[in-house]
Design an enzyme around this catalytic site. Structure first.
Site, PDB file in Angstrom:
ATOM      1  N   PHE A   1       1.281  -1.061  -0.216  1.00  0.00           N
ATOM      2  CA  PHE A   1       0.195  -0.545  -0.174  1.00  0.00           C
ATOM      3  C   PHE A   1       0.829   1.642   0.182  1.00  0.00           C
ATOM      4  O   PHE A   1       1.860   1.150   0.730  1.00  0.00           O
ATOM      5  CB  PHE A   1      -0.707   0.117   1.489  1.00  0.00           C
ATOM      6  CG  PHE A   1      -1.437   1.553   1.242  1.00  0.00           C
ATOM      7  CD1 PHE A   1      -3.331   1.352   0.424  1.00  0.00           C
ATOM      8  CD2 PHE A   1      -1.416   2.151   1.958  1.00  0.00           C
ATOM      9  CE1 PHE A   1      -3.610   2.517   0.423  1.00  0.00           C
ATOM     10  CE2 PHE A   1      -2.327   3.618   1.921  1.00  0.00           C
ATOM     11  CZ  PHE A   1      -3.667   3.036   1.019  1.00  0.00           C
TER      12      PHE A   1
ATOM     13  N   GLY B   1       8.257  14.592  -0.468  1.00  0.00           N
ATOM     14  CA  GLY B   1       7.180  16.077   0.146  1.00  0.00           C
ATOM     15  C   GLY B   1       6.547  15.060   1.795  1.00  0.00           C
ATOM     16  O   GLY B   1       6.560  16.087   2.533  1.00  0.00           O
TER      17      GLY B   1
ATOM     18  N   ILE C   1       8.362   2.668   0.465  1.00  0.00           N
ATOM     19  CA  ILE C   1       7.495   1.446   0.532  1.00  0.00           C
ATOM     20  C   ILE C   1       7.305  -0.121   0.475  1.00  0.00           C
ATOM     21  O   ILE C   1       8.470  -0.196   0.088  1.00  0.00           O
ATOM     22  CB  ILE C   1       6.172   1.451  -0.701  1.00  0.00           C
ATOM     23  CG1 ILE C   1       6.398   3.137  -1.334  1.00  0.00           C
ATOM     24  CG2 ILE C   1       5.714   0.922  -1.200  1.00  0.00           C
ATOM     25  CD1 ILE C   1       5.244   3.478  -0.060  1.00  0.00           C
ATOM     26  N   THR C   2       6.997  -0.495   1.784  1.00  0.00           N
ATOM     27  CA  THR C   2       7.129  -1.874   2.025  1.00  0.00           C
ATOM     28  C   THR C   2       6.309  -2.880   1.074  1.00  0.00           C
ATOM     29  O   THR C   2       5.831  -3.083   0.847  1.00  0.00           O
ATOM     30  CB  THR C   2       6.844  -2.019   3.276  1.00  0.00           C
ATOM     31  OG1 THR C   2       7.050  -1.363   4.304  1.00  0.00           O
ATOM     32  CG2 THR C   2       7.136  -3.494   3.764  1.00  0.00           C
TER      33      THR C   2
ATOM     34  N   HIS D   1      21.084  -4.473  30.947  1.00  0.00           N
ATOM     35  CA  HIS D   1      22.056  -5.390  30.505  1.00  0.00           C
ATOM     36  C   HIS D   1      23.204  -4.274  30.720  1.00  0.00           C
ATOM     37  O   HIS D   1      24.429  -4.365  30.306  1.00  0.00           O
ATOM     38  CB  HIS D   1      21.731  -5.442  28.851  1.00  0.00           C
ATOM     39  CG  HIS D   1      21.107  -6.151  28.517  1.00  0.00           C
ATOM     40  ND1 HIS D   1      20.578  -6.629  28.349  1.00  0.00           N
ATOM     41  CD2 HIS D   1      22.120  -8.096  28.112  1.00  0.00           C
ATOM     42  CE1 HIS D   1      19.497  -7.979  28.358  1.00  0.00           C
ATOM     43  NE2 HIS D   1      20.466  -9.177  27.790  1.00  0.00           N
TER      44      HIS D   1
ATOM     45  N   GLU E   1       4.300   4.182  10.005  1.00  0.00           N
ATOM     46  CA  GLU E   1       2.876   4.476   9.324  1.00  0.00           C
ATOM     47  C   GLU E   1       2.042   5.787  10.758  1.00  0.00           C
ATOM     48  O   GLU E   1       1.607   5.680  11.202  1.00  0.00           O
ATOM     49  CB  GLU E   1       1.672   2.917  10.280  1.00  0.00           C
ATOM     50  CG  GLU E   1       2.186   1.753   9.572  1.00  0.00           C
ATOM     51  CD  GLU E   1       1.426   2.249   8.472  1.00  0.00           C
ATOM     52  OE1 GLU E   1       2.034   1.889   7.452  1.00  0.00           O
ATOM     53  OE2 GLU E   1      -0.157   2.689   8.645  1.00  0.00           O
TER      54      GLU E   1
ATOM     55  N   SER F   1       4.181   9.443  15.948  1.00  0.00           N
ATOM     56  CA  SER F   1       3.480  10.306  16.966  1.00  0.00           C
ATOM     57  C   SER F   1       2.040  10.944  16.811  1.00  0.00           C
ATOM     58  O   SER F   1       0.834  11.171  17.486  1.00  0.00           O
ATOM     59  CB  SER F   1       3.993  10.469  18.570  1.00  0.00           C
ATOM     60  OG  SER F   1       3.503   9.926  19.621  1.00  0.00           O
TER      61      SER F   1
HETATM   62  C1  LIG Z   1      10.013   0.382   7.140  1.00  0.00           C
HETATM   63  C2  LIG Z   1       9.114   2.090   7.228  1.00  0.00           C
HETATM   64  C3  LIG Z   1       8.082   1.033   6.611  1.00  0.00           C
HETATM   65  C4  LIG Z   1       7.049   2.183   5.461  1.00  0.00           C
HETATM   66  N1  LIG Z   1       6.489   1.205   5.014  1.00  0.00           N
HETATM   67  C5  LIG Z   1       5.615   2.140   4.591  1.00  0.00           C
HETATM   68  C6  LIG Z   1       4.449   2.081   3.113  1.00  0.00           C
HETATM   69  O1  LIG Z   1       4.093   0.493   3.067  1.00  0.00           O
HETATM   70  N2  LIG Z   1       3.647   2.583   2.726  1.00  0.00           N
HETATM   71  C7  LIG Z   1       4.081   4.087   2.716  1.00  0.00           C
HETATM   72  O2  LIG Z   1       2.684   5.111   2.305  1.00  0.00           O
HETATM   73  N3  LIG Z   1       4.668   4.861   3.069  1.00  0.00           N
HETATM   74  C8  LIG Z   1       5.443   4.023   3.980  1.00  0.00           C
HETATM   75  N4  LIG Z   1       6.159   3.913   4.868  1.00  0.00           N
HETATM   76  C9  LIG Z   1       6.287   5.730   5.428  1.00  0.00           C
HETATM   77  C10 LIG Z   1       5.555   6.054   6.794  1.00  0.00           C
HETATM   78  O3  LIG Z   1       4.565   5.974   6.747  1.00  0.00           O
HETATM   79  C11 LIG Z   1       5.933   7.735   6.419  1.00  0.00           C
HETATM   80  O4  LIG Z   1       6.965   7.599   6.737  1.00  0.00           O
HETATM   81  C12 LIG Z   1       5.694   8.008   7.861  1.00  0.00           C
HETATM   82  O5  LIG Z   1       3.775   8.006   7.810  1.00  0.00           O
HETATM   83  C13 LIG Z   1       5.968   9.806   8.095  1.00  0.00           C
HETATM   84  O6  LIG Z   1       6.411  10.367   7.337  1.00  0.00           O
HETATM   85  P1  LIG Z   1       7.006  11.222   6.482  1.00  0.00           P
HETATM   86  O7  LIG Z   1       8.261  10.748   7.292  1.00  0.00           O
HETATM   87  O8  LIG Z   1       6.960  12.148   5.582  1.00  0.00           O
HETATM   88  O9  LIG Z   1       6.867  12.676   8.126  1.00  0.00           O
HETATM   89  P2  LIG Z   1       6.116  13.882   8.430  1.00  0.00           P
HETATM   90  O10 LIG Z   1       4.770  13.721   7.951  1.00  0.00           O
HETATM   91  O11 LIG Z   1       6.273  14.860   7.176  1.00  0.00           O
HETATM   92  O12 LIG Z   1       6.178  14.214   9.537  1.00  0.00           O
HETATM   93  C14 LIG Z   1       7.474  14.821  10.435  1.00  0.00           C
HETATM   94  C15 LIG Z   1       7.062  16.268  10.981  1.00  0.00           C
HETATM   95  O13 LIG Z   1       6.476  16.643  11.278  1.00  0.00           O
HETATM   96  C16 LIG Z   1       5.820  16.032  12.469  1.00  0.00           C
HETATM   97  N5  LIG Z   1       4.102  16.773  11.673  1.00  0.00           N
HETATM   98  C17 LIG Z   1       3.898  16.271  10.417  1.00  0.00           C
HETATM   99  N6  LIG Z   1       2.714  16.879   9.952  1.00  0.00           N
HETATM  100  C18 LIG Z   1       1.950  17.682  11.847  1.00  0.00           C
HETATM  101  C19 LIG Z   1       0.467  18.017  11.604  1.00  0.00           C
HETATM  102  N7  LIG Z   1      -0.039  18.142  11.454  1.00  0.00           N
HETATM  103  N8  LIG Z   1       0.977  18.097  13.179  1.00  0.00           N
HETATM  104  C20 LIG Z   1       1.953  18.664  13.788  1.00  0.00           C
HETATM  105  N9  LIG Z   1       3.441  17.788  13.337  1.00  0.00           N
HETATM  106  C21 LIG Z   1       3.324  16.756  12.062  1.00  0.00           C
HETATM  107  C22 LIG Z   1       5.514  14.517  12.279  1.00  0.00           C
HETATM  108  O14 LIG Z   1       5.421  14.310  13.599  1.00  0.00           O
HETATM  109  C23 LIG Z   1       6.848  14.274  12.754  1.00  0.00           C
HETATM  110  O15 LIG Z   1       7.872  14.647  13.808  1.00  0.00           O
HETATM  111  C24 LIG Z   1       7.505   3.833   5.803  1.00  0.00           C
HETATM  112  C25 LIG Z   1       8.636   3.781   6.851  1.00  0.00           C
HETATM  113  C26 LIG Z   1       8.929   3.057   7.142  1.00  0.00           C
HETATM  114  C27 LIG Z   1      10.413   3.877   8.325  1.00  0.00           C
END
Ligand SMILES: Cc1cc2nc3c(=O)[nH]c(=O)nc-3n(C[C@H](O)[C@H](O)[C@H](O)COP(=O)(O)OP(=O)(O)OC[C@H]3O[C@@H](n4cnc5c(N)ncnc54)[C@H](O)[C@@H]3O)c2cc1C
Lengths: 251, 384
Positions: B122, B128, B156-157, B340, B365, B368
């Site tokens: 998904f 961005g 993307i996983t 540990h 996902e 926080s």
């Molecule tokens: C192992 C792994 C597997 C993943 N698998 C998938 C996948 O299969 N499909 C997929 O689509 N994505 C996937 N992701 C991506 C992941 O879901 C996103 O990286 C995650 O949702 C955060 O998005 P971002 O890194 O762009 O952070 P951003 O959304 O840019 O956020 C950056 C910071 O700003 C804060 N922030 C952003 N908006 C707000 C707001 N409105 N109010 C307050 N604070 C805010 C956030 O809390 C965070 O601290 C995966 C990531 C990892 C690490």
């Protein structure tokens, strides 16, 4: 031809804890003994090859009605059980009497498989006692079962030798844990397990009352383990101590 | 109030535990070192029904609910976060398709997914943003009976495995979020090499490139503009999955902490027996684990009815559970590390890997803050 497997409901030993050398039974879930699961697997493999049904017979407390689902999920087709809270702690004589009566209800029974010993008290008597009561031949220490027409060809693994015997069916076969690796039931088998046919009776409904208890357990304690807690500072010291303890070197 | 598992639930848990102990545990080091999960492991999991626990039987699932799913994935999570992550993204994709796709789309994608021949993805996140649907830039432009897809999806996983993926785009004409079901072999679709992460490298993460990728309009899930609902529900399912294996990770941290506390000696006595400081840590691990488990099991049980009938409550429960359990995992594994001390930093000790994995959990996902926004918005709605 159907294959009967007798299985005993026992506390899940993996979840049993020992306090002051006594087993703590509270909250320990019930399951079937490990070797009984081997016996069931053997029956299911034979059924897959030769057809028929695997009928699981068991006697125990009323929780058996739930526990039996484990056997149904692992390939059993139907069950006949005595589930009665007064039957939670049967001795070998009682179990044998009850199981023999349950097995008699299976019309076309070619083979009755028992595990060598139950998961809890491992008295190892019930299979033989049932064979006697049903007047059937019995073979023990079995590690392989082959159905050959009306006969069974059985491999017995003994301490110094492997023996192959033939016996006419119906017969009682008592198996060891080495004969197979029980399958892991799939999630859908788990969900279907409760819907498989079952017959449940209570102690009062037995044709013949169960035998009187002949054995009383006076105590059941885990063996004492005395760790020596010896601290060593070098390999030489370790070797020296192992020698003194008689684990290496010397005669 | 009954906190006992049904016999069926505990048997599902047992099936997953046996699979994890017998088949997964011996492969964990290999999975992490090779950055790959052997395809046979997926097959074995699928044969046991573990890749499609909450999916309907008519499409090859086990129909054992999200409670059954969470109980099972927790057990796998005790051993391999990488495999759990892959299963979680797969079930997320299948669940989203099952909830929103039409029968033809389901027939095409669900049975091979349930059989483990396909591993589903998904994709929402982009370079961005991973949290803000308004900032998506990937587009779907209609051309006759087709849509032309362009853009990049990030992190993307399961993207390299064969199968289908649900991908959220901006529909070019309306500017609205719209989801497409795309075969990962489609022309115009390519991926990056797997990205190197701090941990869980067995669960590969790739960037996806859509370069004039042409898909039939019939592959659109639902209608133009419904992508947000797919996202909301999809990541709800995803959060349940992550929380489940985070709970397993937390349990693994607890177990490793207890093992060390009862075996490491100080002048002849185990440190867990001798020092109150260690005992306080043991109690803290236990309390946190208990609390997290209750929250998650409740969310999973309620998901069976709410995921379709009450999406806002479903989204809130999953966000709260994910926030609580992912932080719990990080805290418990942190305490385990403190028990540990320096030994925990060594590769020989399990907590070294658990620690790197636990650090990741709150970020996946959606982070926080976003969970808290979802929870707060849901509560504030009742005060309007
Ligand atoms: C192992 C792994 C597997 C993943 N698998 C998938 C996948 O299969 N499909 C997929 O689509 N994505 C996937 N992701 C991506 C992941 O879901 C996103 O990286 C995650 O949702 C955060 O998005 P971002 O890194 O762009 O952070 P951003 O959304 O840019 O956020 C950056 C910071 O700003 C804060 N922030 C952003 N908006 C707000 C707001 N409105 N109010 C307050 N604070 C805010 C956030 O809390 C965070 O601290 C995966 C990531 C990892 C690490």
């Amino acid at each position: 031809m159907d294959i009967v497997v007798a299985m005993k409901q026992v506390p899940d030993l993996q979840q049993l804890r020992i306090r002051n050398r006594e087993p703590v039974m509270a909250d320990v879930p019930l399951t079937f003994g490990k070797i009984d699961k081997n016996a069931l697997e053997a029956a299911v493999l034979l059924k897959e090859e030769h057809g028929g049904e695997v009928v699981v017979v068991a006697a125990g407390s009323e929780e058996l009605e739930d526990t039996i689902k484990e056997a149904m999920a692992a390939g059993g087709d139907r069950s006949i059980m005595l589930a009665d809270d007064k039957a939670g702690d049967l001795d070998s004589a009682e179990s044998a009497e009850i199981l023999a009566q349950l097995i008699k209800q299976v019309d076309d029974c070619g083979l009755i498989i028992f595990g060598e010993g139950s998961g809890d008290n491992y008295s190892g008597q019930v299979g033989s006692r049932v064979a006697e009561k049903l007047d059937l031949p019995q073979v023990g220490s079995v590690t392989q079962i082959i159905i050959d027409g009306e006969k069974l060809r059985l491999t017995r693994s003994l301490e110094d030798s492997v023996e192959i015997v033939e016996v006419m069916m119906p017969a009682v076969v008592i198996v060891t844990a080495d004969l197979n690796e029980p399958r892991i039931p799939s999630v859908s088998q788990v969900l279907k397990a409760g819907r498989k046919p079952k017959e449940i009776i209570s102690l009062d409904e037995l044709e013949q009352p169960a035998a009187e208890k002949t054995l009383t357990t006076l105590s059941n304690l885990a063996p004492e383990v005395n760790r020596k807690r010896i601290t060593i500072k070098s390999v030489e010291e370790l070797v020296e101590i192992l020698k003194t303890e008689g684990f290496v070197g010397g005669n | 109030m009954n906190f006992d598992l049904t016999k069926e639930q505990s048997m599902i848990q047992q099936t997953a535990r046996e699979f994890a102990e017998k088949s997964v545990a011996p492969l964990v080091e290999q999975i992490e070192a090779s950055h790959q999960i052997p395809l046979e492991l997926f097959k074995e999991a699928a044969d046991l029904g573990l890749l499609a626990i909450p999916l309907p039987e008519e499409y090859g699932g086990s129909d054992a609910g999200y409670d059954g799913y969470v109980l099972a994935l927790e057990q796998i999570g005790r051993f391999s976060a990488s495999l759990s992550m892959a299963i979680m993204a797969h079930v997320l994709g299948l669940s989203m398709i099952n909830t929103f796709a039409n029968d033809e789309q389901k027939q095409m994608s669900l049975p091979p997914g349930c059989r483990g021949e396909h591993i589903t993805s998904f994709a929402f996140t982009e370079p961005g943003t991973g949290s803000d649907p308004k900032q998506l830039t990937s587009t779907a432009r209609r051309e006759g009976d087709y849509y032309i897809l362009n853009g990049t999806k990030r992190f993307i996983t399961n993207a390299a495995y064969p199968g289908y993926m649900g991908v959220v785009f901006k529909e070019a004409e309306s500017g609205k979020l719209t989801t497409f079901l795309i075969d990962k072999k489609a022309e115009g679709y390519s991926t990056s090499e797997p990205l190197e992460k701090i941990a869980m490298n067995g669960g590969q993460l790739l960037d996806l490139y859509f370069n004039d990728c042409k898909v039939p309009a019939a592959n659109m899930i639902g209608q133009v503009g419904e992508g947000f609902y797919h996202l909301q529900a999809g990541i709800g399912y995803g959060k349940l999955g992550i929380s489940a294996f985070c709970l397993g990770l937390a349990q693994a941290g607890f177990d490793a902490g207890m093992e060390y506390a009862t075996q490491k000696m100080h002048r002849g006595t185990p440190i867990g027996v001798k020092f109150q400081a260690i005992q306080l840590m043991i109690a803290e691990m236990y309390e946190k684990l208990e609390a997290a488990r209750l929250v998650l099991y409740k969310a999973a049980t309620n998901a069976n009815k709410n995921s379709r009938n009450n999406p806002a409550v479903f989204a809130r429960d999953c966000a709260a559970a994910k926030d609580i359990v992912s932080h719990t995992a990080r805290e418990i594994v942190g305490i385990c590390m403190d028990i540990h001390s320096s030994y925990g930093l060594m590769k020989d000790y399990k907590v070294e890997r658990l620690y790197r994995e636990a650090v990741m959990m709150p970020q996946i996902e959606s982070p926080s803050h976003i969970q808290k926004i979802i929870v707060a918005n849901s509560i504030l709605a009742d005060y309007k």
